[in-house]
Write a protein that holds these residues in place. Structure first.
Motif, PDB file in Angstrom:
ATOM      1  N   ALA A  73      55.513  56.904  -7.473  1.00 20.24           N
ATOM      2  CA  ALA A  73      56.294  57.903  -8.225  1.00 20.24           C
ATOM      3  C   ALA A  73      55.361  58.639  -9.182  1.00 20.24           C
ATOM      4  O   ALA A  73      54.376  58.082  -9.644  1.00 20.24           O
ATOM      5  N   LYS A  74      55.736  59.895  -9.499  1.00 25.43           N
ATOM      6  CA  LYS A  74      54.830  60.691 -10.342  1.00 25.43           C
ATOM      7  C   LYS A  74      54.913  60.288 -11.807  1.00 25.43           C
ATOM      8  O   LYS A  74      54.001  60.532 -12.581  1.00 25.43           O
ATOM      9  N   SER A  75      56.019  59.653 -12.214  1.00 24.28           N
ATOM     10  CA  SER A  75      56.161  59.235 -13.614  1.00 24.28           C
ATOM     11  C   SER A  75      57.209  58.132 -13.687  1.00 24.28           C
ATOM     12  O   SER A  75      58.028  57.994 -12.765  1.00 24.28           O
ATOM     13  N   PRO A  76      57.213  57.343 -14.791  1.00 25.11           N
ATOM     14  CA  PRO A  76      58.252  56.319 -14.950  1.00 25.11           C
ATOM     15  C   PRO A  76      59.644  56.936 -14.873  1.00 25.11           C
ATOM     16  O   PRO A  76      60.570  56.371 -14.294  1.00 25.11           O
ATOM     17  N   ASP A  77      59.770  58.144 -15.442  1.00 21.66           N
ATOM     18  CA  ASP A  77      61.051  58.822 -15.464  1.00 21.66           C
ATOM     19  C   ASP A  77      61.569  59.048 -14.035  1.00 21.66           C
ATOM     20  O   ASP A  77      62.719  58.731 -13.706  1.00 21.66           O
ATOM     21  N   ILE A  78      60.661  59.578 -13.178  1.00 24.73           N
ATOM     22  CA  ILE A  78      61.045  59.842 -11.787  1.00 24.73           C
ATOM     23  C   ILE A  78      61.357  58.519 -11.081  1.00 24.73           C
ATOM     24  O   ILE A  78      62.346  58.396 -10.358  1.00 24.73           O
ATOM     25  N   TYR A  79      60.507  57.512 -11.315  1.00 24.45           N
ATOM     26  CA  TYR A  79      60.740  56.229 -10.639  1.00 24.45           C
ATOM     27  C   TYR A  79      62.116  55.674 -11.021  1.00 24.45           C
ATOM     28  O   TYR A  79      62.926  55.319 -10.154  1.00 24.45           O
ATOM     29  N   LEU A  80      62.377  55.616 -12.322  1.00 24.78           N
ATOM     30  CA  LEU A  80      63.596  54.937 -12.785  1.00 24.78           C
ATOM     31  C   LEU A  80      64.861  55.694 -12.364  1.00 24.78           C
ATOM     32  O   LEU A  80      65.855  55.086 -11.977  1.00 24.78           O
ATOM     33  N   SER A  81      64.796  57.030 -12.414  1.00 19.95           N
ATOM     34  CA  SER A  81      66.006  57.765 -12.031  1.00 19.95           C
ATOM     35  C   SER A  81      66.226  57.717 -10.514  1.00 19.95           C
ATOM     36  O   SER A  81      67.361  57.597 -10.045  1.00 19.95           O
ATOM     37  N   THR A  82      65.121  57.762  -9.736  1.00 17.38           N
ATOM     38  CA  THR A  82      65.265  57.661  -8.273  1.00 17.38           C
ATOM     39  C   THR A  82      65.783  56.277  -7.897  1.00 17.38           C
ATOM     40  O   THR A  82      66.656  56.123  -7.035  1.00 17.38           O
ATOM     41  N   PHE A  83      65.205  55.262  -8.542  1.00 15.74           N
ATOM     42  CA  PHE A  83      65.621  53.891  -8.248  1.00 15.74           C
ATOM     43  C   PHE A  83      67.123  53.742  -8.499  1.00 15.74           C
ATOM     44  O   PHE A  83      67.854  53.137  -7.711  1.00 15.74           O
ATOM     45  N   LYS A  84      67.580  54.354  -9.593  1.00 14.47           N
ATOM     46  CA  LYS A  84      69.012  54.251  -9.908  1.00 14.47           C
ATOM     47  C   LYS A  84      69.856  54.893  -8.797  1.00 14.47           C
ATOM     48  O   LYS A  84      70.811  54.282  -8.297  1.00 14.47           O
ATOM     49  N   SER A  85      69.504  56.112  -8.380  1.00 12.52           N
ATOM     50  CA  SER A  85      70.364  56.777  -7.393  1.00 12.52           C
ATOM     51  C   SER A  85      70.202  56.178  -5.989  1.00 12.52           C
ATOM     52  O   SER A  85      71.196  55.802  -5.357  1.00 12.52           O
ATOM     53  N   VAL A  86      68.952  56.012  -5.542  1.00  7.81           N
ATOM     54  CA  VAL A  86      68.741  55.474  -4.187  1.00  7.81           C
ATOM     55  C   VAL A  86      69.138  53.993  -4.157  1.00  7.81           C
ATOM     56  O   VAL A  86      69.780  53.522  -3.210  1.00  7.81           O
ATOM     57  N   GLY A  87      68.739  53.253  -5.216  1.00 11.12           N
ATOM     58  CA  GLY A  87      69.022  51.813  -5.272  1.00 11.12           C
ATOM     59  C   GLY A  87      70.519  51.528  -5.271  1.00 11.12           C
ATOM     60  O   GLY A  87      70.975  50.582  -4.621  1.00 11.12           O
ATOM     61  N   SER A  88      71.294  52.338  -5.985  1.00 14.17           N
ATOM     62  CA  SER A  88      72.745  52.123  -6.040  1.00 14.17           C
ATOM     63  C   SER A  88      73.353  52.207  -4.637  1.00 14.17           C
ATOM     64  O   SER A  88      74.109  51.335  -4.213  1.00 14.17           O
ATOM     65  N   GLN A  89      72.969  53.271  -3.916  1.00 12.07           N
ATOM     66  CA  GLN A  89      73.511  53.456  -2.549  1.00 12.07           C
ATOM     67  C   GLN A  89      73.062  52.336  -1.628  1.00 12.07           C
ATOM     68  O   GLN A  89      73.832  51.794  -0.839  1.00 12.07           O
ATOM     69  N   SER A  90      71.775  52.002  -1.773  1.00 12.43           N
ATOM     70  CA  SER A  90      71.185  51.005  -0.898  1.00 12.43           C
ATOM     71  C   SER A  90      71.817  49.627  -1.150  1.00 12.43           C
ATOM     72  O   SER A  90      72.095  48.869  -0.214  1.00 12.43           O
TER      73      SER A  90
END
Ligand code: UDX
Length: 453
Positions: A73-90
Motif C-alpha cells: 500500500a502507498k500509505s498506512p491510510d490507504i492500507y487501513l481504509s482498503t483493509f476495512k472495505s475489502v476485508g469487511s466483504q471478504s
C-alpha cells in the motif's frame, strides 16, 4: 468438541498481533472449541513455523493487497481504509461460505484494530468478542481519548486517570503525546472503542494481578476478561495444555545459530537486544547502541532486521567477534528462556514486555513509539522489573546511559538485585494466573462456558 462451537479468530496482520491471538486460540481449542485463525492472504503466504500448528485451522481473507500486504500500500491510510472495505466483504463471504459448507461460525474473536469485523458479525447475527492486544493501562488511555475524556493535544505536564499511576505526558502512548504524527494509526486505535459497547465480551492479553486497579475500573464498563499472558505453556513453565501450539513467525528465525551460541555462554551473562518487528531505529541511535553494548562486560545477542542492517557502524559485525552475535530474527521465547540471558534491552512492545515478565528476564527499556513509553513506565515504576534508558535533548539514548543501565541490571547491586527479585515475583504470578485455576484460566473457562451456551 464443546457443543460443536466454532469460533473465528481474526488478528490484525502483524507479528505483534498474530502471536497473542494464535496463542489464545490454542487454549480455546484445548477446552473443546473448534478454532479457525483467519489471516490475510499475504500473511498466510509469509508464515514460517518451526512446528506444525496442531490445534487451529487457517482460512484467509483479503486486505486488498494480496501480493505485498502492508508494504504494497502507498500509505498506512490507504492500507487501513482498503483493509476495512475489502476485508469487511471478504470476511462476510468467508462466514457465509463456511456456513454453506456445514461448518457454521458461532462467534468471532476479532482484534480491536479491526473494529469493522464487529459490524460484520452483528450484521450476520453472530456473537463477537473483541481481543485488545495492548495492556489495560494503554487501552484505558485510548478509551479516554476516544470518548473525549482526555483531550488531545494533551495540555499540562501530567495526567491522572482512574486505576493508573500519575503519568508525565511523555509517558503516554506516542500517538497521543505526539498527536498528529500518524493520523491513520491514531484513528485505528481510537476507533477500537467506537462500537465496543456492542461486543459481547472484551478480552485483554493481561492478567488480573498485573493491572488490578485499572482492570477493576474497566470491568465496570464492559464484560471484561483478562486472559493472559498468552505465552505457550512450554515456555511459561506451567502444565502443558493439550495440543498446544508454539506460535508462528513471519520472519525466518536463525534458531540453531542463536541456541548454539547461547549454549556456550555462562548463566545470566548475555544481554538480548531486540526492537520487535516494526521499529525503525535511526542511524545515530544504532551506533550508540552498538558502542554501548561493546562498552559493557556482557555478551550480547542483537536482533537487527534486514532493513536495519545498513545502519550498523562500519565493521561493527566484524569487531564484535566472540562478544556478540547479530541475527536478523530469533526465536524470542526460546532465547528469553535460555539460562544464559540475564537482561533484555527492549523497545517495550507489549508482547516483548509480557514475554520477559512471564519468563522472569529483567529489562532495559528503550521505547520507540506507539504504546511503548507507557509500557516502559510500568516496567520501571509499577512492576519494578527494569530500568528505563533515558534519551538526551536530541532524543537519543547515549552509549554511556545504555552501558550504565545494562550494568545496573546484569551486575546486581542494590537496585539490580531488587529488579531481579521483582522479575521472579512477576514470573511466578504470571504462571499462576495462566495455570489451571488461575485468574486468566478461570476467565477463559468462563468465556468458553458463555460462548458455548
Ligand atoms: C507491535 C507494536 O510495536 C507494539 O508496541 C505493540 O504493543 C504490539 O504490536 P512489535 O513492535 O513487533 O509489535 O513488538 P512486540 O509487541 O514486542 O512483538 C514482537 C513479537 O515478535 C514478540 O512476540 C516476539 O517474541 C517476537 N519476536 C521478536 C521474535 O519472535 N523474534 C525476534 O527476533 C523478535
Amino acid at each position: 468438541m464443546a457443543n460443536g462451537t466454532h469460533v473465528l479468530v481474526l488478528p490484525f496482520p502483524g507479528q505483534g498481533h498474530i502471536n497473542p491471538m494464535l496463542q489464545f486460540a490454542s487454549p480455546l481449542a484445548s477446552k473443546g472449541l473448534k478454532t479457525t485463525l483467519v489471516t490475510t492472504v499475504f500473511i498466510f503466504k509469509s508464515i514460517y513455523s518451526d512446528h506444525p500448528i496442531a490445534s487451529t485451522s487457517f482460512r484467509t481473507i483479503s486486505d486488498g493487497f494480496d501480493e505485498g500486504g502492508f508494504a504494497q500500500a502507498k500509505s498506512p491510510d490507504i492500507y487501513l481504509s482498503t483493509f476495512k472495505s475489502v476485508g469487511s466483504q471478504s470476511l462476510a463471504s468467508l462466514i457465509k461460505e463456511l456456513g454453506d459448507s456445514g461448518i457454521p461460525v458461532h462467534a468471532v474473536i476479532y482484534d480491536g484494530f479491526m473494529a469493522w469485523a464487529l459490524d460484520i458479525a452483528k450484521q450476520l447475527g453472530i456473537r463477537a468478542a473483541v481481543f485488545l492486544t495492548q495492556s489495560c493501562a494503554v487501552n484505558s488511555i485510548h478509551y479516554h481519548v476516544s470518548r473525549g475524556l482526555l483531550k488531545v493535544p494533551v495540555e499540562g505536564s501530567r495526567i491522572w486517570l482512574p486505576g493508573l499511576p500519575e503519568l508525565k505526558i511523555w509517558e503516554l502512548p506516542s500517538l497521543i503525546y505526539h498527536h498528529g504524527s500518524y493520523p491513520a494509526w491514531f484513528d485505528t486505535i481510537v476507533n477500537q472503542f467506537s462500537n465496543i459497547d456492542e461486543a459481547d465480551w472484551v478480552l485483554v492479553n493481561s492478567f488480573y494481578e498485573l493491572e488490578k486497579e485499572v482492570v477493576d475500573w474497566m470491568s465496570k464498563i464492559w464484560k471484561l476478561g483478562t486472559i493472559g499472558p498468552t505465552i505457550p505453556s512450554m515456555y511459561l513453565d506451567r502444565r502443558l495444555k493439550h495440543n498446544e501450539d508454539y506460535g508462528l513467525q513471519l520472519l525466518h528465525p536463525n534458531t540453531s545459530a542463536c541456541m548454539r551460541w547461547l549454549n556456550t555462554k555462562p548463566n545470566g551473562s548475555v544481554v538480548y537486544v531486540s526492537f520487535g518487528s516494526l521499529a525503525e531505529v535511526g542511524v545515530e541511535q544504532m551506533a550508540e547502541i552498538a558502542w554501548g553494548l561493546i562498552g559493557t562486560n556482557a555478551y550480547f545477542l542483537w536482533v537487527v532486521r534486514e532493513p536495519e542492517e545498513p545502519k550498523l557502524p562500519d565493521n561493527f559485525k566484524h569487531m564484535t567477534r566472540e562478544k556478540g552475535l547479530i541475527v536478523r530474527w530469533c526465536p524470542q521465547l526460546e532465547v528469553l528462556k535460555h539460562g544464559s540471558v540475564g537482561c533484555f534491552v527492549s523497545h517495550c512492545g507489549y508482547n516483548s514486555v509480557l514475554e520477559a515478565l512471564g519468563l522472569g528476564v529483567p529489562m532495559v527499556a528503550m521505547p520507540q513509539w506507539a504504546d511503548q513509553a507507557t509500557n516502559a513506565k510500568h516496567v520501571e515504576d509499577v512492576w519494578g522489573v527494569g530500568v528505563r534508558a533515558l534519551v538526551d535533548e536530541k532524543g537519543i539514548v547515549r552509549r554511556e546511559t545504555i552501558k550504565q543501565c545494562i550494568n545496573e541490571v546484569i551486575m546486581g547491586g542494590k537496585r539490580g538485585n531488587e529488579i531481579k527479585k521483582n522479575s521472579i515475583k512477576w514470573k511466578n504470578l504470571a504462571i499462576k494466573a495462566a495455570d489451571h485455576g488461575g485468574s486468566s484460566d478461570k476467565n477463559i473457562d468462563e468465556f468458553v462456558a458463555k460462548i458455548t451456551s
